[in-house]
Design a protein around this motif. Structure first.
Motif: not given
Length: 317
Positions: A26-52
């Protein structure tokens, strides 16, 4: 595990957050989910700023840097924790521990400095709107980020080199899910006075100093906003600061809460659980705070994924 006359430990055990084996998946799944959300969420911000091209402004330049730092910040600790949880191993090498401390300090302090730089940017934008483009020119923006990186790298290098002078005799269990500087100093069996002095001095200078700068900036911002006659003008001025102010409060309050709770309870396990807030939760929430309250970011992301190019939005890459 011991070598030479200094009985220097070559490995440490990260005790983690939970001892119960049945809760590890349960701990593995929770932290993996939070980590993926963190990485993809921040990547989207970088993508939006860099491409516009319309987001190529100082505010979004600093935001993209903050998102990059948040990705690196969580990547310093979470992957190792996930690996240990999956393999049911708690071992981290001495070199790996020092390396983790080095990068953790770099990105944690860089988070603080970037938040203070962003506060200065909002201060100039609201208090000196007519001179904003002149003051916050690309050269100054790049210089502010570069100086922040240099200060963080030098500070982290000093802290890590100070760690190398310490000896660890018998206490090789770290009651945490990562190698945290203060915890490591407490485990040392050699004299730690100099290490503590350097650590506290750096904390006051590189965390307290920027925080005072943020408070000063927002005191001037509030004064300027109160001087605006129209309610619509006040709302527009405040809305440009709301997201940044939310992130500042979240970051500082969670970090302060960690150390106050650990000092009050004297429990290393409680400190480890509380530290999840600023090492995992805060970087994960930052993209939501900025994107949900920012029309430009939402419009840029929508246009990028829909692959349309309405006026004032993205151009095709």
């Amino acid at each position: 595990m011991e070598r030479g006359n200094d009985t220097q430990i070559s490995e440490f055990l990260l005790l983690g957050l939970l001892e119960e084996p049945e809760l590890q998946p349960l701990l593995f799944g929770l932290f993996l989910s939070m980590y993926l959300i963190t990485v993809f969420g921040n990547l989207l911000i970088i993508l939006a700023v860099g491409s516009d091209s319309h987001l190529h402004t100082p505010m979004y330049f600093f935001l993209a840097n903050l998102s990059f730092v948040d990705i690196c910040f969580t990547s310093t600790t979470i992957p190792k924790m996930l690996q240990n949880t999956q393999t049911q191993s708690k071992v981290i090498t001495y070199k790996g521990c020092i390396t983790q401390i080095y990068f953790l300090i770099v990105f944690a302090v860089l988070d603080v400095l970037l938040l203070s730089v962003m506060a200065y940017d909002r201060y100039v934008a609201i208090c000196y709107p007519l001179h904003y483009t002149v003051i916050m020119n690309p050269r100054l923006c790049g210089l502010l980020v570069l100086v922040s990186w240099i200060m963080c790298i030098l500070n982290s290098l000093l802290q890590s080199l100070m760690m190398l002078r310490l000896s660890f005799c018998t206490h090789f269990q770290i009651p945490h899910f990562f190698c945290e500087l203060n915890q490591m100093i407490q485990l040392a069996c050699s004299d730690t006075f100099l290490n503590n002095m350097v650590m506290y001095f750096a904390a006051v200078l590189l965390a307290g100093g920027p925080f005072i700068g943020i408070l000063y900036s927002y005191s001037k911002i509030v004064s300027s906003i109160l001087g605006i006659s129209s309610a619509q003008g006040k709302y527009k001025a405040f809305s440009t600061c709301a997201s940044h102010l939310s992130v500042v409060c979240l970051f500082y309050c969670t970090m302060l809460g960690v150390y106050l709770s650990s000092a009050a309870t004297h429990s290393s396990h409680s400190s480890a659980v509380a530290s999840v807030m600023y090492t995992v939760i805060t970087p994960m929430l930052n993209p939501f705070i900025y994107s949900l309250r920012n029309r430009d970011i939402k419009r840029a992301l929508k246009t990028f994924f829909v692959k349309e190019t309405p006026r004032g939005q993205l151009s095709k890459d």
